[in-house]
Design an enzyme around this catalytic site. Structure first.
Site, PDB file in Angstrom:
ATOM      1  N   LYS A 182      -4.122  27.763  18.480  1.00 49.67           N
ATOM      2  CA  LYS A 182      -3.104  28.366  17.602  1.00 49.67           C
ATOM      3  C   LYS A 182      -3.317  29.888  17.528  1.00 49.67           C
ATOM      4  O   LYS A 182      -4.271  30.418  18.085  1.00 49.67           O
ATOM      5  CB  LYS A 182      -3.138  27.707  16.226  1.00 49.67           C
ATOM      6  CG  LYS A 182      -3.064  26.165  16.276  1.00 49.67           C
ATOM      7  CD  LYS A 182      -1.756  25.621  16.862  1.00 49.67           C
ATOM      8  CE  LYS A 182      -1.841  24.180  17.331  1.00 49.67           C
ATOM      9  NZ  LYS A 182      -1.858  23.154  16.327  1.00 49.67           N
TER      10      LYS A 182
HETATM   11  C1  LIG Z   1      -1.772  21.607  16.095  1.00 49.39           C
HETATM   12  C2  LIG Z   1      -0.677  20.946  15.390  1.00 49.39           C
HETATM   13  C3  LIG Z   1      -0.866  20.105  14.277  1.00 49.39           C
HETATM   14  C4  LIG Z   1      -2.211  19.575  13.873  1.00 49.39           C
HETATM   15  O1  LIG Z   1      -3.154  20.518  13.590  1.00 49.39           O
HETATM   16  P1  LIG Z   1      -4.710  20.169  13.730  1.00 49.39           P
HETATM   17  O2  LIG Z   1      -5.353  21.368  13.098  1.00 49.39           O
HETATM   18  O3  LIG Z   1      -5.006  20.052  15.184  1.00 49.39           O
HETATM   19  O4  LIG Z   1      -4.979  18.912  12.987  1.00 49.39           O
HETATM   20  C5  LIG Z   1       0.233  19.649  13.591  1.00 49.39           C
HETATM   21  N1  LIG Z   1       1.480  19.967  13.983  1.00 49.39           N
HETATM   22  C6  LIG Z   1       1.712  20.734  15.054  1.00 49.39           C
HETATM   23  C7  LIG Z   1       3.119  21.062  15.423  1.00 49.39           C
HETATM   24  C8  LIG Z   1       0.650  21.226  15.811  1.00 49.39           C
HETATM   25  O5  LIG Z   1       0.899  21.968  16.896  1.00 49.39           O
END
Ligand SMILES: *Cc1c(COP(=O)(O)O)cnc(C)c1O
Length: 376
Positions: A182
């Site tokens: 992210k």
């Molecule tokens: C990465 C992601 C999540 C989950 O996040 P984590 O920190 O990996 O649990 C949820 N929704 C979307 C759209 C994502 O890209």
């Protein structure tokens, strides 16, 4: 050229120093860095309150609980997302109802959304896919009319704006992920933001077993210095001070990371003009910090070949996403192909290209050249 991942963290010396400082301090968890990080994150999100949690999935789970979504309820969600966006409804015994996307922007289509609201709908999980923000004014209006809770899944959209406003300025809750792919990272990590003090209180309680040590919140008499109360069934979804220190350091770089992402997106856009493919279009309201760069081939019969050829050149291509309801677990629950034709079509044509703040110009050029050579 070394392997180019589709997404990866940028960690610098000051990030490492910030983490080392916490390791030498008295608190590894539930210490001062948590509140400091929450305050800084709330400001970056445009919200009053931020509750740091262990990951983005935990953030979604707690948002569902805090919204009171449960057995017999329905939550509207895009299928073009990571499974966690809809799994959170299943966690609380609710039913995910999938809403199709607009095939230009890859965001939730408002007409499809309106058509899938029922008397059991309790929440909307609006996925800000790729870093483009959903039509928040319309969503807030529908949520207001129907008494629904608007939850934005902002895992992709840290820093993005809608009509000049940050996502956290809206009603309901916003969930964020700080996974290394992210825009900024804490290793694993997540946040829920809101402007509603009561929701923030519920989220804080649920994050730590439903237990409070705050005397002003006690339901029974305070029995002494040792006393705490468990008032609801919560979880251990806490984020550590180690992670929060990294998050604080990374937040300072958000603008720089966003600017670099924008340069790469602009470069890809220029390079791919006139090729037989589509890219994600920005809606008119959008000032995105893009998380993903996806292409969709006009000739979908070539997707696998193009994907494999790019991979063979050391390019970390990916596909975001196979519609969630086509996953075996969901099919076993009774969902079937045909539910969201635009999302299914997008999936069949899609290849996600590398996009992260650490990409060098030569890497961007290499990826763009490889795509052009294959698709032209
Ligand atoms: C990465 C992601 C999540 C989950 O996040 P984590 O920190 O990996 O649990 C949820 N929704 C979307 C759209 C994502 O890209």
């Amino acid at each position: 050229m070394d392997y180019i991942p589709y997404g990866t963290q940028v960690i610098e010396e000051d990030d490492i120093a910030a983490v080392a400082e916490v390791l030498r301090s008295g608190y590894l968890t539930t210490g001062p860095k948590v509140a400091e990080f929450e305050e800084a994150f709330a400001a970056s999100a445009g919200a009053k309150y931020a509750v740091a949690v262990s990951n983005g999935t935990a953030a979604l789970h707690l948002a569902m609980l805090a919204a009171g979504v449960g057995e017999g309820d329905e939550a509207l969600v895009s299928p073009l997302t990571f499974a966690a966006s809809s799994n959170c409804a299943l966690y609380v015994g609710a039913k995910p109802v999938f809403v199709d996307i607009d095939s230009d922007t890859l965001l939730t289509d408002m007409e499809s959304l309106r058509s899938r609201v029922t008397e059991n709908t309790r929440a909307i999980v609006a996925v800000n896919y790729g870093g483009e923000v959903c039509d928040l004014d319309t969503l807030a209006e529908i949520a207001g009319e129907r008494g629904l809770t608007l939850i934005q899944d902002c895992a992709h959209s840290l820093g993005s704006k809608y009509k000049g406003k940050l996502s956290g300025m809206y009603s309901g809750m916003q969930t964020w992920s700080l996974h290394p792919v992210k825009t900024i990272t804490t290793g694993e990590g997540g946040v829920v933001t809101t402007n509603d003090e009561a929701l923030a209180g519920k989220l804080r309680l649920l994050r730590t077993h439903g237990i409070t040590r705050d005397e002003s919140l006690f339901e029974d008499a305070n029995e002494g210095g040792w006393y705490y109360e468990m008032q609801s069934l919560g979880y251990n979804y806490r984020m550590t001070d180690i992670q929060c220190a990294l998050g604080l350091s990374q937040l300072k770089k958000l603008e720089r990371f966003a600017a670099r992402r924008a340069e790469i997106v602009a470069r890809y856009d220029r390079e791919f003009e006139g090729l037989p493919l589509r890219t994600q279009l920005s809606p008119s309201w959008s000032e995105p910090v893009r998380h993903l760069y996806t292409i969709r081939l006009d000739d979908k019969s070539r997707r696998r070949e193009v994907f494999d050829a790019l991979k063979a050149k050391g390019i970390g291509v990916n596909v975001h996403y196979k519609p969630v309801y086509l996953m075996p677990y969901y099919r076993n629950l009774g969902y079937a192909a045909g539910l969201c034709p635009n999302a299914e079509d997008a999936y069949e044509r899609m290849v996600t290209l590398p996009l992260h703040a650490g990409m060098a110009d030569e890497q961007v050029e290499y990826v763009a050249g490889a795509v052009r050579d294959l698709v032209e």
